[in-house]
Scaffold this motif. Structure first.
Motif, mmCIF file in Angstrom:
data_model
loop_
_atom_site.group_PDB
_atom_site.id
_atom_site.type_symbol
_atom_site.label_atom_id
_atom_site.label_comp_id
_atom_site.label_asym_id
_atom_site.label_seq_id
_atom_site.Cartn_x
_atom_site.Cartn_y
_atom_site.Cartn_z
ATOM 1 N N SER A 44 0.827 -1.208 0.000
ATOM 2 C CA SER A 44 0.000 0.000 0.000
ATOM 3 C C SER A 44 0.862 1.259 0.000
ATOM 4 O O SER A 44 0.535 2.245 -0.666
ATOM 5 N N GLU A 45 1.982 1.247 0.714
ATOM 6 C CA GLU A 45 2.881 2.407 0.709
ATOM 7 C C GLU A 45 3.497 2.621 -0.670
ATOM 8 O O GLU A 45 3.615 3.756 -1.138
ATOM 9 N N LYS A 48 0.880 4.134 -2.874
ATOM 10 C CA LYS A 48 0.708 5.561 -2.565
ATOM 11 C C LYS A 48 1.837 6.384 -3.181
ATOM 12 O O LYS A 48 1.606 7.452 -3.747
ATOM 13 N N GLN A 49 3.074 5.883 -3.070
ATOM 14 C CA GLN A 49 4.210 6.593 -3.657
ATOM 15 C C GLN A 49 4.071 6.687 -5.173
ATOM 16 O O GLN A 49 4.356 7.729 -5.768
ATOM 17 N N ARG A 52 1.521 9.348 -5.973
ATOM 18 C CA ARG A 52 2.064 10.699 -5.745
ATOM 19 C C ARG A 52 3.026 11.119 -6.856
ATOM 20 O O ARG A 52 3.025 12.262 -7.287
ATOM 21 N N GLU A 63 -2.430 13.892 0.821
ATOM 22 C CA GLU A 63 -2.573 12.785 1.769
ATOM 23 C C GLU A 63 -3.861 12.041 1.445
ATOM 24 O O GLU A 63 -4.894 12.648 1.189
ATOM 25 N N PHE A 64 -3.806 10.728 1.466
ATOM 26 C CA PHE A 64 -4.972 9.929 1.138
ATOM 27 C C PHE A 64 -6.045 10.025 2.215
ATOM 28 O O PHE A 64 -7.212 9.790 1.953
#
Length: 153
Positions: A44-45, A48-49, A52, A63-64
């Motif tokens: 998940s990280e 997200k990266q 972004r 920010e999610f």
């Protein structure tokens, strides 16, 4: 993650885990579960990266958690670019309610006080039998039914 689990529930879960998996296999099951949770977090990280970096530099502070409507509204209200605090502080509910109550009381008092002789109250209908009829849209019925409003149909 487990903020709403109390100590009694944790003990119950531990006892159930020992009973289901046994004391021999329990450490291996705990390691497997923790490894799986760690992999899910890493995945998940990295997602997200990737999002972004794809959005570009103008979304570097994105920010999610801001996608949650409650968080979004809270952030916007704290920002106060629209001057909402001035509006909120300028509106006094008690004062407004007192003004409305005073207006209601003054109209009730004026309705209760009799008019001097020769004056006609224009807010009340004329009930004298020979008075001209002002409401021509509602025709009385002979059978006791309420009058029919022709303008409303």
């Amino acid at each position: 993650m487990f903020n709403d689990i109390g100590p009694l529930e944790l003990v119950t879960l531990a006892v159930l885990a020992v009973l289901i998996f046994g004391p021999d296999k329990l450490p291996k099951v705990i390691q497997d579960v923790s490894r799986t949770i760690r992999k899910i977090r890493e995945f998940s990280e990295s997602a997200k990266q990737d999002i972004r970096t794809e959005l570009g530099p103008e979304f570097k502070d994105f920010e999610f958690e801001d996608l949650n409507p409650k968080t979004f509204i809270r952030k916007q209200l704290e920002n106060d670019d629209l001057g909402l605090k001035e509006i909120r502080n300028g509106f006094d509910l008690k004062k407004e309610m007192a003004e409305v109550a005073d207006a209601v009381h003054t109209t009730a008092e004026s309705a209760a006080t009799p008019l001097p002789p020769g004056k006609v109250d224009m807010t009340k209908p004329d009930t004298t039998p020979d008075a001209p009829r002002t409401d021509l849209t509602k025709k009385p019925t002979d059978d006791g039914r309420p009058p029919f409003d022709y303008d409303a149909t």
